[in-house]
Design a protein around this motif. Structure first.
Motif, PDB file in Angstrom:
ATOM      1  N   ARG A 130      42.524  27.029  30.813  1.00 31.51           N
ATOM      2  CA  ARG A 130      41.876  26.014  31.821  1.00 31.51           C
ATOM      3  C   ARG A 130      43.222  25.801  32.610  1.00 31.51           C
ATOM      4  N   PHE A 131      42.954  25.709  34.033  1.00 35.82           N
ATOM      5  CA  PHE A 131      43.827  25.114  35.145  1.00 35.82           C
ATOM      6  C   PHE A 131      43.412  23.722  35.426  1.00 35.82           C
ATOM      7  N   GLY A 132      44.142  22.773  34.978  1.00 36.06           N
ATOM      8  CA  GLY A 132      43.510  21.479  35.160  1.00 36.06           C
ATOM      9  C   GLY A 132      41.980  21.371  34.599  1.00 36.06           C
ATOM     10  N   ASP A 133      41.093  20.968  35.257  1.00 35.23           N
ATOM     11  CA  ASP A 133      39.807  20.749  34.964  1.00 35.23           C
ATOM     12  C   ASP A 133      38.935  22.326  35.257  1.00 35.23           C
ATOM     13  N   PHE A 134      39.637  23.061  35.950  1.00 36.25           N
ATOM     14  CA  PHE A 134      38.910  24.317  36.236  1.00 36.25           C
ATOM     15  C   PHE A 134      39.173  25.353  35.175  1.00 36.25           C
ATOM     16  N   VAL A 135      37.976  26.116  34.511  1.00 43.12           N
ATOM     17  CA  VAL A 135      38.098  26.749  33.600  1.00 43.12           C
ATOM     18  C   VAL A 135      38.113  28.319  34.222  1.00 43.12           C
ATOM     19  N   ALA A 136      39.022  28.899  33.942  1.00 40.40           N
ATOM     20  CA  ALA A 136      39.319  30.269  34.560  1.00 40.40           C
ATOM     21  C   ALA A 136      38.788  31.302  33.685  1.00 40.40           C
ATOM     22  N   VAL A 137      38.913  30.991  32.166  1.00 40.49           N
ATOM     23  CA  VAL A 137      38.397  32.098  31.441  1.00 40.49           C
ATOM     24  C   VAL A 137      37.850  31.240  30.089  1.00 40.49           C
ATOM     25  N   PRO A 187      33.508  40.445  39.795  1.00 34.44           N
ATOM     26  CA  PRO A 187      33.910  40.185  41.124  1.00 34.44           C
ATOM     27  C   PRO A 187      34.974  39.378  41.159  1.00 34.44           C
ATOM     28  N   SER A 188      35.425  39.393  42.441  1.00 38.98           N
ATOM     29  CA  SER A 188      36.651  38.475  42.707  1.00 38.98           C
ATOM     30  C   SER A 188      36.879  37.203  42.238  1.00 38.98           C
ATOM     31  N   GLY A 189      37.770  36.563  41.566  1.00 38.45           N
ATOM     32  CA  GLY A 189      38.069  35.142  41.121  1.00 38.45           C
ATOM     33  C   GLY A 189      37.350  35.126  39.708  1.00 38.45           C
ATOM     34  N   CYS A 190      37.044  36.002  39.138  1.00 40.37           N
ATOM     35  CA  CYS A 190      36.100  35.779  37.668  1.00 40.37           C
ATOM     36  C   CYS A 190      37.329  35.643  36.788  1.00 40.37           C
ATOM     37  N   GLY A 191      38.436  35.996  36.726  1.00 40.01           N
ATOM     38  CA  GLY A 191      39.248  35.488  36.010  1.00 40.01           C
ATOM     39  C   GLY A 191      40.016  36.894  35.257  1.00 40.01           C
ATOM     40  N   LYS A 192      39.809  38.082  35.906  1.00 39.56           N
ATOM     41  CA  LYS A 192      40.452  39.267  35.320  1.00 39.56           C
ATOM     42  C   LYS A 192      42.030  39.285  35.209  1.00 39.56           C
ATOM     43  N   THR A 193      42.302  38.819  36.299  1.00 41.69           N
ATOM     44  CA  THR A 193      43.892  38.805  36.509  1.00 41.69           C
ATOM     45  C   THR A 193      44.433  37.893  35.190  1.00 41.69           C
ATOM     46  N   THR A 194      43.792  36.792  35.241  1.00 45.82           N
ATOM     47  CA  THR A 194      44.145  35.584  34.198  1.00 45.82           C
ATOM     48  C   THR A 194      44.070  36.204  32.781  1.00 45.82           C
ATOM     49  N   ILE A 195      43.181  37.202  32.419  1.00 41.20           N
ATOM     50  CA  ILE A 195      43.219  37.474  31.262  1.00 41.20           C
ATOM     51  C   ILE A 195      44.274  38.781  31.038  1.00 41.20           C
ATOM     52  N   PHE A 242      52.291  36.056  30.299  1.00 39.47           N
ATOM     53  CA  PHE A 242      52.965  35.042  31.465  1.00 39.47           C
ATOM     54  C   PHE A 242      52.254  33.703  31.301  1.00 39.47           C
ATOM     55  N   MET A 243      51.170  33.549  30.517  1.00 35.62           N
ATOM     56  CA  MET A 243      50.437  32.262  30.177  1.00 35.62           C
ATOM     57  C   MET A 243      50.140  32.538  28.865  1.00 35.62           C
ATOM     58  N   GLU A 244      49.901  31.443  27.975  1.00 32.15           N
ATOM     59  CA  GLU A 244      49.413  31.054  26.949  1.00 32.15           C
ATOM     60  C   GLU A 244      48.000  30.429  27.002  1.00 32.15           C
ATOM     61  N   PHE A 251      51.409  45.625  38.300  1.00 31.34           N
ATOM     62  CA  PHE A 251      50.845  44.487  39.114  1.00 31.34           C
ATOM     63  C   PHE A 251      49.743  44.972  40.154  1.00 31.34           C
ATOM     64  N   GLN A 252      49.009  43.812  40.667  1.00 35.30           N
ATOM     65  CA  GLN A 252      47.911  44.241  41.513  1.00 35.30           C
ATOM     66  C   GLN A 252      48.719  44.732  42.914  1.00 35.30           C
ATOM     67  N   ASN A 253      50.047  44.342  43.192  1.00 32.22           N
ATOM     68  CA  ASN A 253      50.704  44.805  44.480  1.00 32.22           C
ATOM     69  C   ASN A 253      51.971  45.904  43.824  1.00 32.22           C
ATOM     70  N   THR A 269      39.148  46.093  37.301  1.00 34.21           N
ATOM     71  CA  THR A 269      38.843  46.484  38.715  1.00 34.21           C
ATOM     72  C   THR A 269      37.741  45.883  38.995  1.00 34.21           C
ATOM     73  N   HIS A 270      37.144  45.603  40.301  1.00 35.18           N
ATOM     74  CA  HIS A 270      36.072  45.217  40.722  1.00 35.18           C
ATOM     75  C   HIS A 270      35.122  46.265  41.280  1.00 35.18           C
ATOM     76  N   ASP A 271      35.722  47.571  41.086  1.00 33.18           N
ATOM     77  CA  ASP A 271      34.995  48.657  41.445  1.00 33.18           C
ATOM     78  C   ASP A 271      34.260  49.213  40.422  1.00 33.18           C
TER      79      ASP A 271
HETATM   80  N1  LIG Z   1      48.023  29.454  38.295  1.00 30.67           N
HETATM   81  C1  LIG Z   1      46.640  28.787  38.510  1.00 30.67           C
HETATM   82  N2  LIG Z   1      46.511  27.781  38.799  1.00 30.67           N
HETATM   83  C2  LIG Z   1      45.307  27.453  39.194  1.00 30.67           C
HETATM   84  N3  LIG Z   1      44.189  28.068  39.217  1.00 30.67           N
HETATM   85  C3  LIG Z   1      44.478  29.231  39.089  1.00 30.67           C
HETATM   86  C4  LIG Z   1      45.740  29.970  38.866  1.00 30.67           C
HETATM   87  N4  LIG Z   1      45.574  31.363  38.546  1.00 30.67           N
HETATM   88  C5  LIG Z   1      44.206  31.740  38.927  1.00 30.67           C
HETATM   89  N5  LIG Z   1      43.560  30.539  39.144  1.00 30.67           N
HETATM   90  C6  LIG Z   1      42.075  30.471  39.380  1.00 30.67           C
HETATM   91  O1  LIG Z   1      41.241  31.329  38.235  1.00 30.67           O
HETATM   92  C7  LIG Z   1      40.379  31.998  39.003  1.00 30.67           C
HETATM   93  C8  LIG Z   1      40.591  33.425  38.422  1.00 30.67           C
HETATM   94  O2  LIG Z   1      41.686  34.014  39.127  1.00 30.67           O
HETATM   95  P1  LIG Z   1      42.179  35.366  38.767  1.00 30.67           P
HETATM   96  O3  LIG Z   1      43.438  35.776  39.514  1.00 30.67           O
HETATM   97  O4  LIG Z   1      42.042  35.667  37.252  1.00 30.67           O
HETATM   98  O5  LIG Z   1      40.765  36.171  39.307  1.00 30.67           O
HETATM   99  P2  LIG Z   1      40.702  37.905  39.282  1.00 30.67           P
HETATM  100  O6  LIG Z   1      39.305  38.230  38.715  1.00 30.67           O
HETATM  101  O7  LIG Z   1      41.728  38.640  39.169  1.00 30.67           O
HETATM  102  O8  LIG Z   1      40.380  37.933  40.972  1.00 30.67           O
HETATM  103  P3  LIG Z   1      40.641  39.009  41.920  1.00 30.67           P
HETATM  104  O9  LIG Z   1      39.801  40.240  41.908  1.00 30.67           O
HETATM  105  O10 LIG Z   1      40.306  38.391  43.212  1.00 30.67           O
HETATM  106  O11 LIG Z   1      42.040  39.589  41.885  1.00 30.67           O
HETATM  107  C9  LIG Z   1      40.522  31.636  40.131  1.00 30.67           C
HETATM  108  O12 LIG Z   1      39.573  30.786  40.752  1.00 30.67           O
HETATM  109  C10 LIG Z   1      41.935  31.190  40.714  1.00 30.67           C
HETATM  110  O13 LIG Z   1      42.034  30.424  41.771  1.00 30.67           O
END
Ligand SMILES: Nc1ncnc2c1ncn2[C@@H]1O[C@H](COP(=O)(O)OP(=O)(O)OP(=O)(O)O)[C@@H](O)[C@H]1O
Ligand SMILES: [Mg+2]
Lengths: 294, 364
Positions: free
Chosen positions: B13-20, B38-46, B53-55, B82-84, B192-194
């Motif tokens: 969770r990031f605040g109220d937002f559930v990323a995974v 798709p973009s923003g689905c939480g892949k990088t977070t995983i 880098f996160m717990e 990293f992505q970049n 990947t999103h491809d």
């Molecule tokens: N440190 C953070 N604080 C708050 N919200 C975050 C944080 N990191 C990610 N998020 C949110 O979590 C969601 C998932 O982010 P994430 O970077 O995991 O997406 P992604 O699947 O890697 O997307 P992309 O394909 O665009 O890289 C996004 O809505 C993002 O705004």
């Protein structure tokens, strides 16, 4: 430049150019040249100026070398300014790093405001505040005595410690902002990559952050050093006879001794040494002028 | 050698937002596993949860069955690309590659030797003393891989590393990555999103949407037996025909759609009366000759022909939810023959028709 001509037309552009050139020539270059000229002439009463005795001489510089007290103050000023620079760097590096890489959004904005607000207060007043804190019966001493850490108040003022603290504080912004600027452009992923590869915090800074921030560090150090070596307010207020600054000696040649030629020689010597110092620093840190201009 | 990675009921969770949300899965040692979404689905977070880098807010991350909570990224047996890329621009190529060894206190001569070995592995011999800025995109890519491999990680995490490359290079790097993975035996977790990338490279794929893992399976499973409409529409192209199930016959079902009844595989054993969709891949549809029949049929006017070289895409007029697409193999005469027709009869088999519960699609 061509842009200026295209946008405003030749008349205004030429006027802007001319005024700037005149400003630089009359307000900056000419006084300095006169100072240098002064410094190589003997001090004479007005009637003899332009007379046979008014010749170029190194006498004024020889005075500085021969007067052991002045020479001592001269090198002590340089040395102390270096210390102030190092101290300021040690204090500001963590602040700048935190601002640039750790703090987010509101916290960062708040910290910047907290750094800047004190600088809306005039330098003399700010320095005087330190006088109140550090003086014999000041807040700091009272606190230390109150806590039972020391028996008798410590003499901060009238010694070098007070002057150093005052200067580090006075020039914090000139160190923080160049550092912050340089560090802010560092991609956070590079720091993470280094950590991911197993680097300790120390190594991350040594190998990634510092090399990236080097031009900023150089700018901050040069500014702090120049300002420290050239200030008169802080040593006046927070120092005493035992912590005289070279600028105070210059001041007294001009205004107490009335010997402008001697004062000019002292001032010029200080300027030269500062420039040498900067060049040495740039060599040492392997930064070029182009890096700094960025 | 690779190690297994296990996510046990992981929520971030990031605040109220559930990323995974409630992700549980186990990736085997030496597996090539992709997260696709798709973009923003939480892949990088995983990935950041695995690399340390996160717990996670809840749940556990285990690597080689060891709980990783409290262990920082510098002490996990993972390396992240990293992505970049995040190469160090002020270091030479070999210093970049050897940075992890430097952090481990390996002597300079040995670091240099190892860097050169890795440069051979990534087919860039002689690049040791170049600056990063002198490299092309694909070369940087490979240096980033070498830098990560230098620390001999048990798990290599790759965050869309090919997204910045052009198509040809991307295809080349895909096979190269796969080869490096086989050679080293390291567990690869690839993001990947491809979908093409995920399908060609992975042993298994996890399809994600809005923080959840919707389906885990081998590429063929994901493509031919998707769990739901989202997976089906996100992975590959598809034609959707919404309707209601009218009859069940063993593993098959009949669905009434706007263009008539269709018979398909009832993958989820949906009962009669359920709103459902029939889903058909474009390459499983064919144009029927006069008198020819198929399990399912529909008739429609061709709207447009898109010539792709090996394939011709035929777009049909509003038969399905969106326009219906057919991929036809180009035999040199296909397009001319079809263009002559004003009405096409299209057929597809029961086997090619999947019946899925209605739900969100990747088209939004
Ligand atoms: N440190 C953070 N604080 C708050 N919200 C975050 C944080 N990191 C990610 N998020 C949110 O979590 C969601 C998932 O982010 P994430 O970077 O995991 O997406 P992604 O699947 O890697 O997307 P992309 O394909 O665009 O890289 C996004 O809505 C993002 O705004
Ligand atoms: Mg991402």
């Amino acid at each position: 430049m061509a842009e200026l001509f295209r946008r405003t037309g030749p008349l205004i552009a030429w006027m802007a150019l001319l005024t700037t050139l005149l400003w630089v020539a009359f307000m900056i270059v000419l006084p300095q040249v006169m100072m240098v000229d002064f410094s190589f002439r003997p001090s004479l009463p007005p009637s003899k100026i332009g007379g046979p005795e008014d010749v170029y001489t190194l006498k004024n510089y020889a005075t500085l070398w021969a007067n052991t007290i002045h020479r001592g103050i001269f090198f002590k000023t340089i040395w102390s300014s270096m210390l102030v620079t190092v101290l300021a760097l040690a204090v500001c590096y963590p602040i700048a790093y935190h601002l640039a890489q750790v703090a987010r959004g509101q916290a960062a904005a708040l910290l910047i405001v907290a750094l800047i607000v004190p600088f809306w207060v005039n330098e003399i007043l700010r320095t005087f505040a330190w006088f109140l804190i550090l003086s014999r019966n000041g807040i700091f001493n009272s606190a230390l005595v109150g806590l039972g850490l020391i028996d008798r108040p410590i003499q901060f003022i009238d010694g070098n410690i007070g002057v150093m603290i005052g200067m580090v504080y006075a020039y914090i912004l000139f160190m923080v902002f160049p550092l912050y600027n340089a560090m802010e452009s560092l991609d956070r992923h590079q720091i993470e990559a280094a950590r991911d590869l197993g680097a300790s915090t120390w190594r991350i800074h040594w190998r990634v952050v510092i090399p990236h921030a080097k031009p900023g560090i150089a700018v901050g150090c040069i500014m702090t050093f120049m300002l420290s070596a050239g200030t008169i307010a802080v040593p006046r207020l927070l120092g005493g006879p035992r912590s005289r600054w070279f600028t105070e000696v210059i001041y007294s040649w001009f205004f107490d001794g009335g010997d402008w030629n001697q004062g000019a020689a002292y001032a010029f010597a200080l300027l030269i040494l500062c420039i040498v110092f900067i060049l040495v620093m740039m060599r040492l840190f392997r930064v070029s002028l182009q890096d700094i201009a960025k | 050698m690779g190690q297994s990675v296990e996510l046990d009921n992981v929520t971030m969770r990031f605040g109220d937002f559930v990323a995974v949300r409630n992700v549980s899965l186990k990736i085997g040692a030496g597996e090539f596993f992709s997260f696709l979404g798709p973009s923003g689905c939480g892949k990088t977070t995983i990935l950041r949860l695995i690399s340390g880098f996160m717990e996670p807010t809840e749940g556990a991350v285990r690597i080689g069955s060891k709980d990783m909570r409290g262990i920082g990224p510098n002490r996990r047996p993972t390396a992240l690309i990293f992505q970049n890329l995040a190469l160090f621009p002020l270091m030479k190529v070999w210093e970049n590659i050897a940075f992890g060894l430097e952090a481990r206190g390996v002597g300079k001569a040995q670091r240099r030797r190892r860097a050169e070995e890795l440069l051979d592995l990534i087919a860039l011999p002689g690049y040791a003393d170049k600056a990063v800025s002198e490299l092309s995109g694909g070369q940087r890519q490979r240096v980033a891989i070498a830098r990560a491999l230098a620390v001999e990680p048990a798990v290599l995490l790759l965050d869309e590393p090919l997204s910045a490359l052009d198509l040809k290079l991307r295809q080349h790097m895909r096979s190269e990555l796969r080869a490096i993975q086989r050679k080293t035996g390291v567990t690869f977790i690839y993001i990947t999103h491809d979908q093409g990338e995920a399908l060609t490279m992975s042993d298994r794929i996890g399809v994600m949407s809005q923080g959840e893992v919707l389906q885990i399976g081998q590429p063929a499973d994901i493509y031919d037996a998707p769990q739901n409409a989202f997976v089906a529409t996100f992975v590959g192209e598809s034609n959707l025909f919404p309707g209601t199930i009218s009859r069940i016959e063993g593993k098959e079902a009949l669905i009434e759609t706007a263009v008539g009844p269709m018979r398909g595989r009832n993958l989820h054993a949906l009962p009669v009366g359920t709103p459902a969709i029939a889903l058909v891949r474009p390459e499983r549809m064919r144009v029927l000759d006069a008198g020819e029949a198929a399990d399912n049929m529909l008739e429609s006017a061709p709207q447009r022909f898109d010539f792709e070289g090996a394939f011709i895409n035929v777009l049909l007029d509003g038969a399905g939810e969106r326009e219906t697409i057919l991929h036809l193999t180009n035999d040199g005469r296909t397009q001319a023959r079809l263009q002559a027709a004003t009405l096409l009869r299209v057929g597809f088999d029961t086997d090619a028709t999947m019946i899925l519960p209605q739900g969100q699609t990747a088209h939004g």
